[in-house]
Design an enzyme around this catalytic site. Sequence first.
Site, PDB file in Angstrom:
ATOM      1  N   ARG A   8       0.816  -1.214   0.000  1.00  0.00           N
ATOM      2  CA  ARG A   8       0.000   0.000   0.000  1.00  0.00           C
ATOM      3  C   ARG A   8       0.854   1.272   0.000  1.00  0.00           C
ATOM      4  NH1 ARG A   8      -2.959  -3.761  -0.890  1.00  0.00           N
ATOM      5  NH2 ARG A   8      -4.876  -4.276   0.141  1.00  0.00           N
ATOM      6  N   THR A   9       1.119   1.834   1.173  1.00  0.00           N
ATOM      7  CA  THR A   9       1.885   3.079   1.278  1.00  0.00           C
ATOM      8  C   THR A   9       3.272   2.931   0.675  1.00  0.00           C
ATOM      9  OG1 THR A   9       0.719   3.667   3.311  1.00  0.00           O
ATOM     10  CG2 THR A   9       2.815   4.761   2.915  1.00  0.00           C
ATOM     11  N   SER A  10       3.960   1.889   1.056  1.00  0.00           N
ATOM     12  CA  SER A  10       5.332   1.694   0.561  1.00  0.00           C
ATOM     13  C   SER A  10       5.357   1.430  -0.934  1.00  0.00           C
ATOM     14  CB  SER A  10       6.017   0.561   1.321  1.00  0.00           C
ATOM     15  OG  SER A  10       5.353  -0.672   1.099  1.00  0.00           O
TER      16      SER A  10
END
Length: 124
Positions: A8-10
Amino acid sequence: FSQAQDGRTSDAQFCALNSLLPLSKGAIVFRKKGNNFFALPKILSENGYTTAGFDRDYPAFWNIQTMWRKYGIDNSHLIDFFNDNENSKIKVIHDDLLFKKSLESIKNLRRPFFSIIFIYSRGK
């Protein structure tokens, strides 16, 4: 095919900095953390640019601090950067503070520079 897989974020950061899609399974920041990456900040840093990243997360969140170094971000500004004496240990860094403090720091970067501010929707 989602551009943000299991990380997700990474994975979103990986896409933005490397111009590549993430793995189809698992997060790159854990499964490929030993790799060398040819990310835009790394290329620019090798060519005399100062590089800086701003994110309101913790250094260990999705292995961010380690991966930013691998991506060539020399100056990491994470949650502790935003939690100064005035904002001592607030849990949520709101956009206005994120932008205000980031822009103050960007003004002082040695030129030429590359900087990136990561913001995320917290909505549903």
